[in-house]
Design a protein around this motif. Structure first.
Motif, short mmCIF file in Angstrom:
data_model
loop_
_atom_site.label_atom_id
_atom_site.label_comp_id
_atom_site.label_asym_id
_atom_site.label_seq_id
_atom_site.Cartn_x
_atom_site.Cartn_y
_atom_site.Cartn_z
N GLY A 251 -49.62 13.19 2.97
CA GLY A 251 -48.27 13.00 2.45
C GLY A 251 -47.94 11.53 2.29
N ALA A 252 -48.98 10.71 2.10
CA ALA A 252 -48.81 9.25 2.04
C ALA A 252 -48.50 8.82 0.62
N LEU A 253 -47.29 9.09 0.20
CA LEU A 253 -46.85 8.77 -1.15
C LEU A 253 -45.88 7.59 -1.11
N VAL A 254 -45.96 6.74 -2.11
CA VAL A 254 -45.04 5.61 -2.21
C VAL A 254 -43.70 6.11 -2.73
N ALA A 255 -42.63 5.79 -2.02
CA ALA A 255 -41.29 6.23 -2.44
C ALA A 255 -40.96 5.66 -3.82
N GLY A 256 -40.25 6.46 -4.62
CA GLY A 256 -39.93 6.05 -5.98
C GLY A 256 -39.28 4.70 -6.12
N PRO A 257 -38.18 4.42 -5.38
CA PRO A 257 -37.54 3.11 -5.48
C PRO A 257 -38.47 1.97 -5.08
N VAL A 258 -39.33 2.21 -4.07
CA VAL A 258 -40.27 1.18 -3.64
C VAL A 258 -41.32 0.94 -4.73
#
Length: 355
Positions: A202-209
């Motif tokens: 579940g190591a996804l980069v957050a959209g705003p980041v």
């Protein structure tokens, strides 16, 4: 964000497409996925970044340290590397991966191109894949005087490049890291495996980041100007801290990049022993209390516990609050600011009392 990363690397002489890029919320997660995708035993220089050893241990992978030459850290001595590979294989191990950092944390040094070439050629000749951590490449204190060459320029088919954007491009509270894979069939398989591991975690980069990271990776003038000014400021404060370390009788390589200084307090062993400090764990506790900021001992970077080495952060000397740090960044004479002068005085006093 991946397309912006491609442009970032292209401007540094490394070409490729977004299909060869992977991203994760920070370097530890990305490194964990890379290690899982490659398999085999891991070799790394001594000392090495603190996050490397825990990732290998988490996967149950044997990790072997290789000594670095006297002039720099981050890249192993080529002859010591070959000897370590032979020894590991003789003991039944399977060395498959070499981790290096040309611009090194913790030693704040930059490996000369000839050393990088010799170490990478030795690794590739022995069938090792190289992971080059280039997190700090944009923090050179004297960029016009320092020659920096990525291993991926020398061995394009055998090097994966990793960059944690918190090194220079994004705030540390916005975790994002990117990796560039070689353009080969084997690398495509490892890229897919890496993505599988990141998805499972579940190591996804957050959209705003991701949007902020893409903006920074495109390197608009406002971003590059701040990076240049921050590196120049770090050069001044690191030089002052280095002088304080040497004045105390301790040893340290001249810092060339980043926001750290790696000091060897071995020459002060007798004075430290009088204060109950006999190893790097006790040294960490002693200096953390004296300096009022976390000061990790060398054991966290793969050094022997009995060696009195410590990583000294220089960024905290520029201010304890965002306002003070901004004032330091914009000042004509930052070392003369009251909060900087006070921090440097406390830093020097903590070391000077050990003489």
């Amino acid at each position: 964000m991946r397309e912006a990363a491609v442009g970032y690397w292209r401007r540094r002489g490394l070409r490729g497409g977004p299909e060869r890029v992977a991203a994760a919320p920070g370097a530890p997660a990305l490194l964990l996925a890379l290690l899982a995708a490659h398999g085999g035993d891991v070799l790394m220089p001594r000392p090495c970044p603190a996050a490397w050893i825990p990732q290998a241990r988490l996967l149950g992978r044997p990790a072997y340290h290789v000594p670095t030459p006297a002039e720099c850290g981050g890249v192993p001595d080529p002859y010591a590397l070959l000897e370590t590979v032979r020894r590991v294989r003789a003991e039944g191990g399977r060395p498959r991966l070499l981790l290096i950092s040309v611009v090194d944390d913790p030693t704040a040094t930059v490996a000369p191109p000839e050393l990088v070439r010799e170490a990478c050629e030795a690794a590739v000749a022995e069938g090792l894949h190289v992971v080059s951590d280039e997190t700090w490449r944009d923090t050179l204190h004297r960029p016009r005087e320092t020659v920096l060459l990525s291993p991926a320029e020398m061995c394009p088919d055998d090097v994966t490049v990793v960059c944690d954007l918190a090194g220079a491009l994004t705030p540390s509270g916005w975790p994002v890291a990117v990796a560039r894979f070689p353009d080969t069939g084997r690398a495509a398989v490892r890229h897919a495996r890496t993505l599988d591991v990141l998805t499972a975690l579940g190591a996804l980069v957050a959209g705003p980041v991701a949007e902020a990271a893409a903006h920074a990776l495109r390197e608009p003038e406002a971003v590059t100007d701040r990076i240049r000014r921050a590196a120049a400021l770090q050069a001044r404060i690191a030089a002052a801290a280095h002088r304080a370390v040497l004045s105390s009788g301790a040893l340290a390589r001249p810092p060339q990049a980043g926001r750290h200084l790696y000091a060897d307090l071995g020459p002060l062993r007798s004075r430290l022993a009088d204060r109950g400090v006999t190893d790097s764990l006790e040294l960490e506790e002693y200096l953390t209390e004296r300096l009022g900021t976390p000061t990790p001992g060398g054991h966290r970077f793969g050094d022997e516990l009995g060696a009195l080495r410590v990583r000294l952060g220089t960024g905290t000397l520029l201010g304890a609050t965002p306002e003070q740090q901004t004032e330091s960044l914009t000042a004509v004479a930052p070392l003369e600011l009251p909060h900087v002068a006070r921090a440097l005085s406390i830093f020097a006093a903590a070391l000077d009392e050990l003489r």
